[in-house]
Design an enzyme around this catalytic site. Structure first.
Site, PDB file in Angstrom:
ATOM      1  N   GLU A 209       0.995  -1.077   0.257  1.00  0.00           N
ATOM      2  CA  GLU A 209       0.413   0.404   0.079  1.00  0.00           C
ATOM      3  C   GLU A 209       0.780   1.128  -0.447  1.00  0.00           C
ATOM      4  OE1 GLU A 209      -3.536   0.424   0.154  1.00  0.00           O
ATOM      5  OE2 GLU A 209      -2.861  -1.963  -0.013  1.00  0.00           O
ATOM      6  N   CYS A 243      -2.113   9.790   2.343  1.00  0.00           N
ATOM      7  CA  CYS A 243      -1.060   9.337   1.460  1.00  0.00           C
ATOM      8  C   CYS A 243      -2.088   8.967  -0.026  1.00  0.00           C
ATOM      9  CB  CYS A 243      -1.249   7.254   1.117  1.00  0.00           C
ATOM     10  SG  CYS A 243      -2.527   7.072   1.579  1.00  0.00           S
TER      11      CYS A 243
HETATM   12  P1  NAD Z   1       7.670   4.184   5.082  1.00  0.00           P
HETATM   13  O1  NAD Z   1       7.825   3.859   3.915  1.00  0.00           O
HETATM   14  O2  NAD Z   1       9.286   5.601   5.058  1.00  0.00           O
HETATM   15  O3  NAD Z   1       8.247   3.390   5.996  1.00  0.00           O
HETATM   16  C1  NAD Z   1       6.880   2.675   6.208  1.00  0.00           C
HETATM   17  C2  NAD Z   1       7.795   1.695   7.319  1.00  0.00           C
HETATM   18  O4  NAD Z   1       8.618   0.259   6.778  1.00  0.00           O
HETATM   19  C3  NAD Z   1       8.342   2.013   8.572  1.00  0.00           C
HETATM   20  O5  NAD Z   1       7.458   0.945   9.748  1.00  0.00           O
HETATM   21  C4  NAD Z   1       9.526   1.574   8.698  1.00  0.00           C
HETATM   22  O6  NAD Z   1      10.221   1.477   9.665  1.00  0.00           O
HETATM   23  C5  NAD Z   1      10.149   0.896   7.728  1.00  0.00           C
HETATM   24  N1  NAD Z   1      10.827   0.982   6.956  1.00  0.00           N
HETATM   25  C6  NAD Z   1      11.970   2.167   6.634  1.00  0.00           C
HETATM   26  N2  NAD Z   1      12.334   1.910   5.650  1.00  0.00           N
HETATM   27  C7  NAD Z   1      12.369   0.684   5.678  1.00  0.00           C
HETATM   28  C8  NAD Z   1      14.402   0.079   4.989  1.00  0.00           C
HETATM   29  N3  NAD Z   1      14.961   0.197   5.163  1.00  0.00           N
HETATM   30  N4  NAD Z   1      13.568  -1.417   4.961  1.00  0.00           N
HETATM   31  C9  NAD Z   1      12.469  -2.099   6.116  1.00  0.00           C
HETATM   32  N5  NAD Z   1      12.013  -1.035   6.111  1.00  0.00           N
HETATM   33  C10 NAD Z   1      11.756  -0.236   5.953  1.00  0.00           C
HETATM   34  O7  NAD Z   1       6.465   4.813   5.359  1.00  0.00           O
HETATM   35  P2  NAD Z   1       6.077   6.188   5.807  1.00  0.00           P
HETATM   36  O8  NAD Z   1       7.248   7.242   6.175  1.00  0.00           O
HETATM   37  O9  NAD Z   1       5.423   5.669   7.511  1.00  0.00           O
HETATM   38  O10 NAD Z   1       5.091   6.869   5.232  1.00  0.00           O
HETATM   39  C11 NAD Z   1       4.463   7.521   4.427  1.00  0.00           C
HETATM   40  C12 NAD Z   1       4.538   7.314   3.204  1.00  0.00           C
HETATM   41  O11 NAD Z   1       3.450   5.709   3.236  1.00  0.00           O
HETATM   42  C13 NAD Z   1       3.854   8.345   1.447  1.00  0.00           C
HETATM   43  O12 NAD Z   1       4.731   7.636   0.479  1.00  0.00           O
HETATM   44  C14 NAD Z   1       2.179   7.803   1.765  1.00  0.00           C
HETATM   45  O13 NAD Z   1       1.986   7.404   0.514  1.00  0.00           O
HETATM   46  C15 NAD Z   1       2.440   6.038   2.366  1.00  0.00           C
HETATM   47  N6  NAD Z   1       1.623   5.858   2.852  1.00  0.00           N
HETATM   48  C16 NAD Z   1       0.391   4.530   1.483  1.00  0.00           C
HETATM   49  C17 NAD Z   1      -0.730   4.510   2.349  1.00  0.00           C
HETATM   50  C18 NAD Z   1      -2.018   3.610   1.757  1.00  0.00           C
HETATM   51  O14 NAD Z   1      -2.883   3.068   2.264  1.00  0.00           O
HETATM   52  N7  NAD Z   1      -1.390   3.222   0.936  1.00  0.00           N
HETATM   53  C19 NAD Z   1      -0.726   5.234   4.034  1.00  0.00           C
HETATM   54  C20 NAD Z   1      -0.226   5.720   4.454  1.00  0.00           C
HETATM   55  C21 NAD Z   1       1.346   5.932   3.645  1.00  0.00           C
END
Ligand code: NAD
Length: 457
Positions: A209, A243
């Protein structure tokens, strides 16, 4: 350092006991989750406030989304989980064909920080309903919600069934080294690619997502005031960290001035003269995001907002014009309270621009013209579309929610959440009746006699 990662084989062993399978137990666990949410509503709201300065009403929307999903699942679980008899092929007569929804096993759910409660718990509802064991990793950037969810779930469910592991990137990386039966990830596109690469090592299926730049077209034939109100709300909700927030606006040049004036009016009406003092306006999650967003303020002409305060991670609701599509703000998802506005003369220009970019998670169109609605629906591709409103499509649980192309893989909400966490097993049930021996060698010259029959199969 001692690893905090659960022994996945303990969860797998528990799954193999079949304790997660009986429907009644799935129902009981969903009821338990529902009660935990309702008994801890105040704590959840406090945690969201502490992490994001989330206004109470916006926090309550997260709780309401979770409640809606649990209630809908409880209502339909019996039907969803039942083996479905499907149309059979005449060639298999006498027999019956079935589809059996079966649990996957052990699933990993990784959540983001922007809706840190609902986006972690909603997939869990599907995982429980599907009869799985779950490992959850909340976002480290929403530490209050992360701690609360960990305490609530770890104290109320056995660790071999549901286990929350808190931590940052290293924890995620360590978790990803293990083999799961499904990984459900919500987050940014670049991390999504890392998750998929890790999952590929075990051939684990993923739901991603993700996000992206969701465009919002404002055409000529609209109610300017209604459109401006709905866009202001959808963009500045959670300080733009949604998002499916409208990322940028494409406004018909003939209505641009009037529309922007209305937008200004609504920003003031919703958040007051100084939004920094508004109880209804959230804050940017951390300084890194704050600095990234402030970088965008150096380009174009700020016509509303532009103020910021690093200490409290406040950025005012901001509208910027006089930008080109090459501006830095158009390179990646904004994910903050800054709204760039572009003009167009012909709807095709707007559509062509959208089609020149990766497929977005959401697309918004404000137009009452049915022909234009069809034109946009037919000529663009996006995870979802909402016409004449923003965000609201996410609340309809009969609509699948998810991206397409770079905005994600898979979908959930309502029945689609259940579907994500089960395997639909094909089953053909035969008896020992009616075996005509026609398929067994030696075939001899049987084919010429069979050919006319094959057309009925
Ligand atoms: P992110 O991708 O930075 O992090 C999400 C999760 O991934 C966290 O739990 C983090 O600890 C983990 N993570 C981060 N780096 C990692 C790595 N290198 N390896 C493994 N795991 C890792 O996302 P965010 O900053 O929490 O959220 C923002 C993004 O999420 C935006 O792009 C937004 O559009 C998207 N988002 C999408 C939805 C949806 O339903 N489609 C909903 C909310 C947010």
């Amino acid at each position: 350092m001692l690893s905090t990662i659960p022994k996945i084989e303990n969860l797998r062993r528990f799954f193999q006991t079949e304790a997660t399978k009986p429907l009644e137990l799935r129902r009981q666990n969903l009821e338990k989750l529902k009660n935990l949410v309702s008994d801890n509503q105040e704590e959840i709201l406090k945690a969201l406030k502490a992490d994001l300065n989330k206004p109470e009403l916006e926090g309550y929307l997260e709780i309401a989304a979770v409640n809606q999903e649990i209630n809908h699942t409880l209502k339909h679980l019996k039907t969803w989980a039942k083996p479905q008899k499907v149309k059979n092929s005449l060639s298999q007569f006498p027999s019956s064909a079935w589809v059996y929804p079966e649990p996957l096993g052990v699933v990993l759910i990784i959540g983001p920080w922007n809706y840190p409660f609902s986006l972690l718990i909603t997939p869990l509802i599907g995982a429980i309903a599907g009869g799985n064991c779950s490992v959850l990793k909340p976002s480290e950037f929403a530490p209050h919600t992360s701690r609360l969810v960990a305490n609530l779930l770890n104290e109320n469910f056995p660790p071999e069934y549901i286990q929350v592991i808190e931590g940052g990137v290293e924890t995620s990386q360590e978790l990803l080294r293990e083999k799961y039966d499904h990984i459900f990830f919500t987050g940014g596109t670049s991390i999504g690619k890392i998750i998929m690469a890790e999952a590929a090592k075990h051939l684990t299926p993923v739901t991603l997502e993700l996000g992206g730049k969701s465009p919002c077209i404002v055409d000529r034939d609209i109610n300017v005031s209604e459109a401006a109100a709905r866009i202001t709300w959808g963009k500045f909700l959670n300080a733009g960290q949604t998002c499916i927030a409208p990322d940028y606006l494409l406004v018909h040049n003939s209505r641009q001035e009037e529309f922007i004036e209305s937008l200004m009016g609504y920003i003031e009406r919703f958040y007051g003269d100084d939004p920094q003092n508004s109880p209804d306006y959230a804050r940017i999650i951390h300084e890194k995001q704050f600095d990234r967003l402030c970088g965008y303020l150096a380009h174009g002409r700020i016509i509303i907002g532009g103020q910021s305060d690093r200490e409290s991670r406040y950025i005012a609701p901001t509208v910027i014009t006089d930008l080109s599509f090459d501006s830095p703000i158009m390179e990646e998802e904004i994910f903050g309270p800054i709204l760039p506005v572009f003009g167009y003369d012909d709807l095709s220009e707007a559509i062509d621009y959208i089609n020149s970019r990766p497929k977005p998670l959401a697309l918004y169109l404000f137009s009452n013209d049915k022909f234009k609605q069809d034109q946009v629906l037919g000529r663009t591709s996006s995870g979802g579309v909402c016409i004449n409103d923003t965000i609201m499509h996410v609340g309809v649980n009969s609509l699948p929610f998810g991206g397409v192309g770079e905005s994600g893989i898979g979908r959930y909400h309502g029945k689609y959440t259940f579907d994500t966490f089960v395997h639909y097993k094909s089953v053909l049930k035969k008896t020992f009746l009616g075996d005509g021996n026609w398929r067994y060698p030696p075939y001899g010259n049987r084919l010429s006699r069979l050919k006319p029959l094959f057309k009925f199969f």
